[in-house]
Design an enzyme around this catalytic site. Structure first.
Site, PDB file in Angstrom:
ATOM      1  N   GLN A   1     -41.974  77.066  -8.081  1.00 53.58           N
ATOM      2  CA  GLN A   1     -43.084  76.122  -7.955  1.00 53.58           C
ATOM      3  C   GLN A   1     -44.411  76.833  -7.788  1.00 53.58           C
ATOM      4  O   GLN A   1     -45.448  76.365  -8.268  1.00 53.58           O
ATOM      5  CB  GLN A   1     -42.836  75.173  -6.785  1.00 53.58           C
ATOM      6  CG  GLN A   1     -41.692  74.210  -7.013  1.00 53.58           C
ATOM      7  CD  GLN A   1     -41.848  73.404  -8.293  1.00 53.58           C
ATOM      8  OE1 GLN A   1     -42.792  72.638  -8.444  1.00 53.58           O
ATOM      9  NE2 GLN A   1     -40.932  73.593  -9.232  1.00 53.58           N
TER      10      GLN A   1
ATOM     11  N   ASP B   1     -37.001  69.501 -13.572  1.00 50.59           N
ATOM     12  CA  ASP B   1     -38.191  69.623 -14.405  1.00 50.59           C
ATOM     13  C   ASP B   1     -37.877  69.392 -15.874  1.00 50.59           C
ATOM     14  O   ASP B   1     -38.739  68.926 -16.631  1.00 50.59           O
ATOM     15  CB  ASP B   1     -38.813  71.014 -14.236  1.00 50.59           C
ATOM     16  CG  ASP B   1     -39.584  71.156 -12.937  1.00 50.59           C
ATOM     17  OD1 ASP B   1     -39.923  70.123 -12.331  1.00 50.59           O
ATOM     18  OD2 ASP B   1     -39.855  72.301 -12.530  1.00 50.59           O
TER      19      ASP B   1
ATOM     20  N   HIS C   1     -46.727  77.535 -10.865  1.00 54.60           N
ATOM     21  CA  HIS C   1     -47.521  76.489 -11.518  1.00 54.60           C
ATOM     22  C   HIS C   1     -49.016  76.720 -11.345  1.00 54.60           C
ATOM     23  O   HIS C   1     -49.796  76.531 -12.278  1.00 54.60           O
ATOM     24  CB  HIS C   1     -47.179  75.113 -10.934  1.00 54.60           C
ATOM     25  CG  HIS C   1     -45.996  74.461 -11.562  1.00 54.60           C
ATOM     26  ND1 HIS C   1     -46.021  73.906 -12.807  1.00 54.60           N
ATOM     27  CD2 HIS C   1     -44.733  74.253 -11.089  1.00 54.60           C
ATOM     28  CE1 HIS C   1     -44.837  73.389 -13.099  1.00 54.60           C
ATOM     29  NE2 HIS C   1     -44.036  73.590 -12.066  1.00 54.60           N
TER      30      HIS C   1
ATOM     31  N   GLU D   1     -43.097  66.393  -2.820  1.00 56.93           N
ATOM     32  CA  GLU D   1     -42.844  65.991  -4.208  1.00 56.93           C
ATOM     33  C   GLU D   1     -41.397  66.326  -4.579  1.00 56.93           C
ATOM     34  O   GLU D   1     -40.667  65.493  -5.127  1.00 56.93           O
ATOM     35  CB  GLU D   1     -43.817  66.721  -5.128  1.00 56.93           C
ATOM     36  CG  GLU D   1     -43.606  66.452  -6.606  1.00 56.93           C
ATOM     37  CD  GLU D   1     -44.463  67.352  -7.476  1.00 56.93           C
ATOM     38  OE1 GLU D   1     -44.600  67.034  -8.676  1.00 56.93           O
ATOM     39  OE2 GLU D   1     -44.979  68.382  -6.981  1.00 56.93           O
ATOM     40  N   HIS D   2     -40.991  67.574  -4.313  1.00 52.32           N
ATOM     41  CA  HIS D   2     -39.612  68.019  -4.550  1.00 52.32           C
ATOM     42  C   HIS D   2     -39.026  68.488  -3.215  1.00 52.32           C
ATOM     43  O   HIS D   2     -39.650  69.290  -2.522  1.00 52.32           O
ATOM     44  CB  HIS D   2     -39.560  69.200  -5.514  1.00 52.32           C
ATOM     45  CG  HIS D   2     -40.333  69.017  -6.781  1.00 52.32           C
ATOM     46  ND1 HIS D   2     -41.632  69.487  -6.936  1.00 52.32           N
ATOM     47  CD2 HIS D   2     -39.996  68.437  -7.958  1.00 52.32           C
ATOM     48  CE1 HIS D   2     -42.052  69.192  -8.154  1.00 52.32           C
ATOM     49  NE2 HIS D   2     -41.083  68.554  -8.805  1.00 52.32           N
TER      50      HIS D   2
ATOM     51  N   HIS E   1     -56.074  21.230  -2.632  1.00 51.91           N
ATOM     52  CA  HIS E   1     -54.727  21.695  -2.962  1.00 51.91           C
ATOM     53  C   HIS E   1     -53.720  20.553  -2.780  1.00 51.91           C
ATOM     54  O   HIS E   1     -52.844  20.334  -3.624  1.00 51.91           O
ATOM     55  CB  HIS E   1     -54.332  22.875  -2.069  1.00 51.91           C
ATOM     56  CG  HIS E   1     -54.946  24.181  -2.446  1.00 51.91           C
ATOM     57  ND1 HIS E   1     -56.306  24.369  -2.486  1.00 51.91           N
ATOM     58  CD2 HIS E   1     -54.383  25.368  -2.812  1.00 51.91           C
ATOM     59  CE1 HIS E   1     -56.565  25.625  -2.838  1.00 51.91           C
ATOM     60  NE2 HIS E   1     -55.394  26.247  -3.049  1.00 51.91           N
TER      61      HIS E   1
END
Length: 457
Positions: A268, A371, A271, A337-338, A430
């Site tokens: 990771q 991924d 990235h 996230e992961h 109404h």
């Protein structure tokens, strides 16, 4: 290389620990980026294609004649794709379709009372714009992860935008184009950044009457300017989420293999320099072994400078906890996230996780699998938004519409309750809207439908 945050023994002293604050994230200021993207989006709104061409030249260093990529170029990119890459993309698509097909919703009709039904219809968004980033890396896998759930949801029109690459053609990366062709997407634009989101939101035509029509929804990850444009234009368009830097958390105990843990932290970190890699463990010996493995493996990786910067940043670290119970509390607060689980009884531990974009269970389920080829979606919530947001799915592209159908008897049966609640909220019209169905010229007809109006003497 990677810092430590030691929480051991602190709960025993009576200290109240704020895990959200103790495990910080990369400093990403989407709000500040709004100032930069606001004039960009306004320019695209008012000048359309001309603005897009000028912005593409300024930010990407590419002069484009036609923003839309011809279909012939898409097919040529697919024909020229490496056979192994094509086979891998084919397998990724097959597995993603298998998972996402099972996410389809069916309409459900509930009989509330005899003669009164509510049906929930699931209707796909009609037109979507999907963003495929192209910065430090190229992501054909993101094309797959965005397009497949949209197609499985039944979206009628799909457009893809991806930044043009510097070179003689000024087109998006050929692997991006090949992935689009493989998926049957023919509407592709050589536009990146905030201007691509604005193009999708407002549309962009030209004097010839061509260009990109506005979309209903935009999905796909991108940099902070893409996230800021999504925030700015939310409401004009629907969005999936504001994607931030990628992140991985690993919950591990003495059963974990330090080589696997280190490799996944690095995967990771490559990235982006802002990527977050966090290990949470109750085993000090494992922490030592992982650090030793990081020293060896980082030195051997291709993007060594990028990885080292990410691992050494404030957003990454090894968090030492008293036990797995505290470890679960930390990862739930972090809402990664992961999230990987490398523990004894990993499946049981994973079943107790509340907050994560996706959970990867045991040593044979690395994030890298997700991924590309697990069948799951890799467009996932970042920045702790997994506490309230899901990853991209078929559901992202569907809207639930309630269809209400009551007959006369069913409405008459509940009319008095409607009128009572309308009066309680001081909204008498109404109630009158219901009462009008059971009166003629102010005279109530048949049965009881609450208070009548008009002169009945």
């Amino acid at each position: 290389m990677i810092r430590r945050i030691d929480l051991r023994g602190r709960l025993a002293t009576g200290e109240v620990l704020d895990y959200r604050a103790l495990v910080p994230r990369a400093p990403v200021d989407v709000e500040a980026a709004l100032d930069a993207v606001r004039p960009i989006c306004a320019d695209v709104r008012h000048r359309g294609v001309a603005a897009l061409k000028e912005l593409t030249s300024r930010f990407d260093g590419v002069d484009v004649d036609d923003l839309r990529v011809p279909e012939s170029v898409l097919h040529a990119a697919l024909d020229g794709l490496d056979t192994d890459v094509r086979a891998a993309l084919d397998e990724s698509i097959v597995r993603a379709r298998r998972v996402h097909a099972d996410q389809r919703r069916t309409d459900v009709t509930t009989t509330v009372v005899p003669g009164g039904t509510v049906t929930e219809r699931w209707v796909p968004v009609q037109r979507v714009g999907l963003y495929a980033p192209g910065g430090l890396a190229v992501y054909p896998s993101s094309v797959v992860m965005n397009v497949v759930p949209a197609q499985e949801a039944g979206v009628e029109e799909i457009a893809v935008a991806s930044p043009p690459q510097q070179g003689p053609d000024g087109l998006p990366h050929p692997t991006i184009l090949a992935a689009c062709a493989l998926l049957g997407v023919t509407e592709v634009y050589a536009v990146g950044g905030a201007q691509a989101i604005a193009m999708f939101a407002y549309g962009a035509g030209d004097d010839a009457g061509t260009g990109c029509a506005p979309v209903d929804m935009v999905t796909g990850p991108g940099n902070v300017y893409v996230a800021a444009a999504k925030r700015l234009l939310k409401g004009v368009i629907g969005i999936d989420a504001e994607a931030g830097p990628t992140e991985i958390a690993i919950l591990a105990d003495a059963a974990a293999d330090p080589r696997h843990v280190a490799a996944d932290l690095i995967s990771q970190a490559e990235h982006d320099t802002l990527a977050a890699s966090v290990l949470v463990t109750d085993d000090g010996a494992l922490a030592d072994a992982v650090e030793a493995e990081l020293d060896v493996q980082v030195a051997a990786t291709k993007h060594v400078d990028r990885v080292a910067t990410a691992l050494g940043g404030d957003q990454s670290g090894i968090v030492l906890v008293d036990d797995l119970e505290q470890g679960l509390a930390v990862v739930d607060a972090y809402a990664a996230e992961h999230l990987e689980i490398h523990t004894r009884d990993a499946a049981d531990v994973a079943s107790r996780v509340r907050n994560a974009g996706a959970v990867f269970v045991g040593p044979w389920s690395p994030v890298s699998l997700g991924d590309y080829a697990a069948g799951s979606n890799h467009v996932l919530p970042t920045g702790a938004s997994a506490r309230h947001t899901s990853g991209l799915s078929v559901q992202s592209f569907l809207r639930g519409i309630h269809v209400v159908e009551y007959d006369e008897a069913a409405l008459r049966d509940v009319a008095a309750h409607v009128e009572t609640l309308a009066d309680a909220e001081d909204l008498p019209a109404h109630g009158a809207a219901v009462r009008a169905r059971f009166t003629a010229g102010g005279v109530q007809t048949g049965g009881s439908a609450g208070t009548t109006t008009g002169d009945t003497s």
